[in-house]
Design an enzyme around this catalytic site. Structure first.
Site, PDB file in Angstrom:
ATOM      1  N   ASP A 277      10.060 -15.935  23.547  1.00  0.00           N
ATOM      2  CA  ASP A 277       9.267 -14.608  23.974  1.00  0.00           C
ATOM      3  C   ASP A 277       8.382 -15.067  25.156  1.00  0.00           C
ATOM      4  O   ASP A 277       7.298 -16.148  24.579  1.00  0.00           O
ATOM      5  CB  ASP A 277       8.140 -14.544  22.537  1.00  0.00           C
ATOM      6  CG  ASP A 277       7.364 -13.372  22.737  1.00  0.00           C
ATOM      7  OD1 ASP A 277       6.927 -12.938  23.890  1.00  0.00           O
ATOM      8  OD2 ASP A 277       6.859 -12.581  21.752  1.00  0.00           O
TER       9      ASP A 277
ATOM     10  N   HIS B  67      10.151 -10.643  23.452  1.00  0.00           N
ATOM     11  CA  HIS B  67       9.012  -9.882  22.887  1.00  0.00           C
ATOM     12  C   HIS B  67       9.227  -8.903  22.061  1.00  0.00           C
ATOM     13  O   HIS B  67       8.424  -8.191  21.600  1.00  0.00           O
ATOM     14  CB  HIS B  67       7.993  -9.717  23.973  1.00  0.00           C
ATOM     15  CG  HIS B  67       6.428  -9.433  23.572  1.00  0.00           C
ATOM     16  ND1 HIS B  67       5.645 -10.355  22.773  1.00  0.00           N
ATOM     17  CD2 HIS B  67       5.701  -8.364  23.631  1.00  0.00           C
ATOM     18  CE1 HIS B  67       4.593  -9.812  22.405  1.00  0.00           C
ATOM     19  NE2 HIS B  67       4.559  -8.770  23.165  1.00  0.00           N
TER      20      HIS B  67
ATOM     21  N   SER C  21       2.088  -7.528  18.477  1.00  0.00           N
ATOM     22  CA  SER C  21       1.654  -8.088  19.785  1.00  0.00           C
ATOM     23  C   SER C  21      -0.001  -7.996  19.760  1.00  0.00           C
ATOM     24  O   SER C  21      -0.575  -8.674  18.865  1.00  0.00           O
ATOM     25  CB  SER C  21       2.024  -7.180  20.980  1.00  0.00           C
ATOM     26  OG  SER C  21       2.207  -7.922  22.027  1.00  0.00           O
TER      27      SER C  21
HETATM   28  C1  MLT Z   1      -2.420  -9.382  23.971  1.00  0.00           C
HETATM   29  O1  MLT Z   1      -2.998  -9.356  24.871  1.00  0.00           O
HETATM   30  O2  MLT Z   1      -2.929  -9.504  22.955  1.00  0.00           O
HETATM   31  C2  MLT Z   1      -1.179 -10.261  23.940  1.00  0.00           C
HETATM   32  O3  MLT Z   1      -1.216 -10.884  25.217  1.00  0.00           O
HETATM   33  C3  MLT Z   1      -0.086  -9.458  23.816  1.00  0.00           C
HETATM   34  C4  MLT Z   1       0.133  -8.216  24.282  1.00  0.00           C
HETATM   35  O4  MLT Z   1       0.300  -8.168  25.539  1.00  0.00           O
HETATM   36  O5  MLT Z   1      -0.489  -7.018  23.841  1.00  0.00           O
END
Ligand code: MLT
Length: 205
Positions: free
Chosen positions: A152, A183, A102
């Site tokens: 996701d 996710h 992520s």
């Molecule tokens: C980010 O902010 O990098 C993406 O939205 C994924 C997350 O929630 O980490």
């Protein structure tokens, strides 16, 4: 940067750079890294940004809307940190393979977008396009595995496809796995990442 370094028993193996998701720590991906390669050295880093107490690797303005200036700064900071860590711990700087989930996958992709030699390869779990409109370096010879969720809600499939196209367009070799666990970092995508890793980096050993 706050981090853990663990020297592996195989000095010829890639060095695994672990990058957690939002709200995670440098502890989160240790088990996965050891499952993927029990003999590799590990550099696991905690993101330097806090969002309501949750560590991240760069700021965001809203869900999925990144603070691009901060992203650039933090990408540079992380790249320099890896340089320093390689000196300090004596690992081969040219053999770093990121494992990111992520937000951690997004900064790993940003490292590849900005610096030709930041990473030898990357395993990206549920990544997005970190930024657009950048001329990517020549990424030929770089190996990337992406695992994504068709459903996701945080990293929409379109983002994954665009990221894959950008990396391939810059010359990287890419393998893409689609699942339907939203996710979540699923057990099966970790197994697929391990299979890809063995095929890519362990086939001669
Ligand atoms: C980010 O902010 O990098 C993406 O939205 C994924 C997350 O929630 O980490």
């Amino acid at each position: 940067m706050k981090h853990i370094y663990e020297q592996g028993t195989d000095k010829t193996a890639p060095v695994l750079l672990l990058l957690h998701g939002t709200g995670g720590t440098e502890q989160d991906l240790l088990g996965i890294a050891k499952h993927i390669d029990a003999e590799a050295s590990i550099l696991s880093v905690r993101g330097n940004v806090l969002e309501n107490g949750m560590p991240r690797f760069f700021r965001r303005l809203a869900e999925g809307v990144f603070d691009i200036e901060d992203l650039k700064l933090r990408t540079e900071e992380l790249n320099e940190f890896i340089d320093q860590a390689a000196q300090q711990y004596g690992f081969d700087r040219s053999k770093v393979v990121a494992i990111g989930y992520s937000n951690g996958a997004n900064i790993a992709a940003s490292l590849m977008f900005h610096y030709q030699d930041a990473l030898m390869g990357a395993i990206l779990h549920h990544p997005m396009v970190p930024l657009r409109g950048l001329q990517l370096p020549d990424l030929s010879g770089k190996e990337v595995f992406i695992a994504a969720g068709e459903n996701d809600p945080i990293c929409p499939p379109q983002e994954t496809k665009e990221l894959a196209e950008l990396l391939e367009g810059a010359g990287a070799s890419l393998e893409l796995l689609w699942e339907r666990y939203g996710h979540q970092l699923s057990r099966s995508e970790i197994e697929a990442a391990k299979g890809w890793y063995n095929k890519t980096y362990k086939s001669n050993s």
